[in-house]
Design an enzyme around this catalytic site. Sequence first.
Site, PDB file in Angstrom:
ATOM      1  N   THR A 185      67.562  25.468  37.828  1.00  0.00           N
ATOM      2  CA  THR A 185      66.152  25.442  37.416  1.00  0.00           C
ATOM      3  C   THR A 185      66.034  24.509  36.213  1.00  0.00           C
ATOM      4  OG1 THR A 185      65.943  27.721  38.138  1.00  0.00           O
ATOM      5  CG2 THR A 185      64.237  26.892  36.649  1.00  0.00           C
ATOM      6  N   GLU A 192      66.065  27.238  43.635  1.00  0.00           N
ATOM      7  CA  GLU A 192      66.644  28.444  44.237  1.00  0.00           C
ATOM      8  C   GLU A 192      65.768  29.654  43.879  1.00  0.00           C
ATOM      9  OE1 GLU A 192      69.342  28.942  46.339  1.00  0.00           O
ATOM     10  OE2 GLU A 192      68.295  30.848  46.324  1.00  0.00           O
ATOM     11  N   PHE A 193      65.589  30.537  44.862  1.00  0.00           N
ATOM     12  CA  PHE A 193      64.733  31.713  44.618  1.00  0.00           C
ATOM     13  C   PHE A 193      65.465  33.031  44.800  1.00  0.00           C
ATOM     14  CE2 PHE A 193      62.080  28.201  46.132  1.00  0.00           C
ATOM     15  CZ  PHE A 193      61.216  28.073  45.060  1.00  0.00           C
ATOM     16  N   ARG A 248      67.413  36.506  44.464  1.00  0.00           N
ATOM     17  CA  ARG A 248      67.357  37.599  43.479  1.00  0.00           C
ATOM     18  C   ARG A 248      68.763  38.114  43.284  1.00  0.00           C
ATOM     19  NH1 ARG A 248      63.834  41.192  47.337  1.00  0.00           N
ATOM     20  NH2 ARG A 248      65.200  40.060  48.741  1.00  0.00           N
ATOM     21  N   ASN A 292      58.388  31.983  39.069  1.00  0.00           N
ATOM     22  CA  ASN A 292      58.948  32.963  38.137  1.00  0.00           C
ATOM     23  C   ASN A 292      57.909  33.432  37.121  1.00  0.00           C
ATOM     24  OD1 ASN A 292      61.353  33.220  39.342  1.00  0.00           O
ATOM     25  ND2 ASN A 292      62.573  32.211  37.779  1.00  0.00           N
ATOM     26  N   GLY A 331      57.419  49.763  33.876  1.00  0.00           N
ATOM     27  CA  GLY A 331      58.700  50.176  33.298  1.00  0.00           C
ATOM     28  C   GLY A 331      58.940  49.481  31.973  1.00  0.00           C
ATOM     29  N   GLY A 359      64.033  41.360  32.583  1.00  0.00           N
ATOM     30  CA  GLY A 359      65.086  40.704  31.798  1.00  0.00           C
ATOM     31  C   GLY A 359      65.809  39.756  32.728  1.00  0.00           C
ATOM     32  N   CYS A 402      66.710  34.740  34.395  1.00  0.00           N
ATOM     33  CA  CYS A 402      65.676  33.805  34.867  1.00  0.00           C
ATOM     34  C   CYS A 402      64.312  33.969  34.193  1.00  0.00           C
ATOM     35  CB  CYS A 402      65.542  33.911  36.377  1.00  0.00           C
ATOM     36  SG  CYS A 402      66.986  33.232  37.211  1.00  0.00           S
TER      37      CYS A 402
HETATM   38  N1  LIG Z   1      70.960  33.791  38.634  1.00  0.00           N
HETATM   39  C1  LIG Z   1      69.839  33.775  39.318  1.00  0.00           C
HETATM   40  O1  LIG Z   1      69.332  34.812  39.769  1.00  0.00           O
HETATM   41  C2  LIG Z   1      69.135  32.473  39.588  1.00  0.00           C
HETATM   42  C3  LIG Z   1      68.143  32.427  40.571  1.00  0.00           C
HETATM   43  C4  LIG Z   1      67.498  31.225  40.800  1.00  0.00           C
HETATM   44  C5  LIG Z   1      67.811  30.105  40.053  1.00  0.00           C
HETATM   45  N2  LIG Z   1      68.766  30.192  39.084  1.00  0.00           N
HETATM   46  C6  LIG Z   1      69.099  28.971  38.319  1.00  0.00           C
HETATM   47  O2  LIG Z   1      70.295  28.420  38.868  1.00  0.00           O
HETATM   48  C7  LIG Z   1      71.099  27.858  37.838  1.00  0.00           C
HETATM   49  C8  LIG Z   1      72.462  28.532  37.834  1.00  0.00           C
HETATM   50  O3  LIG Z   1      72.281  29.890  37.524  1.00  0.00           O
HETATM   51  P1  LIG Z   1      73.478  30.938  37.601  1.00  0.00           P
HETATM   52  O4  LIG Z   1      72.898  32.254  37.292  1.00  0.00           O
HETATM   53  O5  LIG Z   1      74.221  30.730  38.860  1.00  0.00           O
HETATM   54  O6  LIG Z   1      74.360  30.435  36.360  1.00  0.00           O
HETATM   55  P2  LIG Z   1      75.798  30.936  35.932  1.00  0.00           P
HETATM   56  O7  LIG Z   1      75.845  30.770  34.469  1.00  0.00           O
HETATM   57  O8  LIG Z   1      76.108  32.243  36.558  1.00  0.00           O
HETATM   58  O9  LIG Z   1      76.771  29.870  36.635  1.00  0.00           O
HETATM   59  C9  LIG Z   1      76.844  28.524  36.278  1.00  0.00           C
HETATM   60  C10 LIG Z   1      78.298  28.091  36.512  1.00  0.00           C
HETATM   61  O10 LIG Z   1      78.400  26.678  36.389  1.00  0.00           O
HETATM   62  C11 LIG Z   1      79.657  26.383  35.798  1.00  0.00           C
HETATM   63  N3  LIG Z   1      79.606  25.016  35.273  1.00  0.00           N
HETATM   64  C12 LIG Z   1      78.873  24.519  34.259  1.00  0.00           C
HETATM   65  N4  LIG Z   1      79.081  23.191  34.132  1.00  0.00           N
HETATM   66  C13 LIG Z   1      79.958  22.852  35.099  1.00  0.00           C
HETATM   67  C14 LIG Z   1      80.544  21.612  35.488  1.00  0.00           C
HETATM   68  N5  LIG Z   1      80.272  20.467  34.864  1.00  0.00           N
HETATM   69  N6  LIG Z   1      81.402  21.621  36.529  1.00  0.00           N
HETATM   70  C15 LIG Z   1      81.688  22.767  37.175  1.00  0.00           C
HETATM   71  N7  LIG Z   1      81.160  23.960  36.854  1.00  0.00           N
HETATM   72  C16 LIG Z   1      80.290  23.997  35.832  1.00  0.00           C
HETATM   73  C17 LIG Z   1      79.810  27.450  34.732  1.00  0.00           C
HETATM   74  O11 LIG Z   1      81.146  27.597  34.317  1.00  0.00           O
HETATM   75  C18 LIG Z   1      79.276  28.675  35.478  1.00  0.00           C
HETATM   76  O12 LIG Z   1      80.301  29.359  36.168  1.00  0.00           O
HETATM   77  C19 LIG Z   1      70.311  28.042  36.541  1.00  0.00           C
HETATM   78  O13 LIG Z   1      69.547  26.895  36.310  1.00  0.00           O
HETATM   79  C20 LIG Z   1      69.405  29.215  36.863  1.00  0.00           C
HETATM   80  O14 LIG Z   1      68.216  29.194  36.110  1.00  0.00           O
HETATM   81  C21 LIG Z   1      69.459  31.340  38.835  1.00  0.00           C
END
Ligand SMILES: NC(=O)c1ccc[n+]([C@@H]2O[C@H](COP(=O)([O-])OP(=O)(O)OC[C@H]3O[C@@H](n4cnc5c(N)ncnc54)[C@H](O)[C@@H]3O)[C@@H](O)[C@H]2O)c1
Length: 453
Positions: free
Chosen positions: A121, A154-155, A157, A229, A274, A278, A281
Amino acid sequence: MNVTIIGAGYVGLTTGLALSYIGHNVCIVEKEKRKIELLKAGKSPIYEKGLEELLALVKKNVVFLETPGKEVSNSDVIIIAVGTPPLENGEADVSYVERAAKEVADCLLRGKSYTIVIKSTVPIGTNDKVSWQIKQRLKENKISCEVNMASNPEFLREGMALYDALYPDRIVVGARSEKAISDLQQLYNPILQQTFTPPHFLPRPNGTKLPHFIVTDIISAEMIKYAANAFLALKISFINEIAGLCEKVGADVVDVAKGIGTDKRIGMSFLNAGIGWGGSCFPKDTSALLEFAKKIGYDMPIVSAAREVNYRARRAVVDKLKAYFGDLMGKTIAVLGLAFKPGTDDVRESPAIDIIKILLVEGANVKACDPIAIENARKVLGANEEIGFFEDPYKATEDADAVILATEWPNWANMDFEKLASKMRNLLFIDGRNYYEPEEVKKAGFIYMGVGR
Ligand SMILES: NC(=O)c1ccc[n+]([C@@H]2O[C@H](COP(=O)([O-])OP(=O)(O)OC[C@H]3O[C@@H](n4cnc5c(N)ncnc54)[C@H](O)[C@@H]3O)[C@@H](O)[C@H]2O)c1
């Protein structure tokens, strides 16, 4: 297709394993050595339902790398799914995306065509900026190849990540080039057409509709993610604001939510009052949206208010305790649930964590309980002798003066309130998720306080 995913977090790992499952050759690059070692050993570094089972099915076909290698060079599609955490000023930190893009650029081969996708994102305009950076890097490296950029927000949950990856409502693609759009259509085709055989542990739900494939320009795709979001966050904040008023006038917000949510124009989802939202996202994305808007001189009072309402709900829980006990000094409070929501071990921006921090400042002792998220909670709360950690709610509540249910884990649905009450010092139950029938809780002798009821 040959696909590389950069980042094995909640998004990257889920996407990578799902793409492998539907038939692609997948390489996952993750810079944290510990995660790669776990993955190679068949263990998921994060908790998500079905992920480890899926890993067992596809492990032989997925390459896990700590640094980009030849698999990246040979990919048709490269998906960047690294984190975009909040900076101190609330903006999204896109430096991980930029670094990942640079590392990808260094792997690209002369004469080949690539579709590079940003799934993280990112603030509006980032895809174009990163595209320019990749082209600059290629120039420096004297490599001439075709790069087609696409935004593919990505969406999923957390807690339902794999389900959402295989059975999404929609797939959004923002791109200028036809090649990028057709590559992503081909990549997701088994999901778009639902032609894959579902894994036995995640059957296709009855009545699954084919996902929408929404093609738009890059800026609109980036905007869709933030708008989605922000809307979900403000829907929850809206019902929480109504809940506060319900408490003042003696209305029951659960009935109010039903009364408004059954209107098709409103809908029932995200109307559970509630202690607020948190996770990794909503907090960071609403704040990044506000910071981005501020930079270009545009005021977003609705999103701003949604955040304000959300954070005051955390303080409101402690105020309820103080209204009851007068003072929390030396009181023992059991907090049930540390993950920001059930089904995940993620405690980022979890209301429970903030509530615990406020309780500690008020002089209370905390008994923190979660079936999955204790390890992550310990990392953010640090070593603190005023906090004990428990997996079992009946142990956590021993000698406690009050219980706060902060996360509605389904395995606590049939809580034995008599048993819970039998070893407590005082019988106050704050149901931060309106999860239980008040009468059930009261029968065991508790004073029950929900949110807005
Ligand atoms: N978690 C969610 O529910 C969700 C849902 C939709 C969108 N997103 C978005 O997706 C993105 C990722 O979220 P996430 O929750 O998976 O993050 P996360 O922190 O769980 O995972 C990110 C991973 O990327 C790795 N990383 C960073 N730089 C790197 C590089 N140069 N090479 C290889 N690995 C690298 C980190 O070590 C980490 O393991 C964010 O922008 C987030 O806002 C997250």
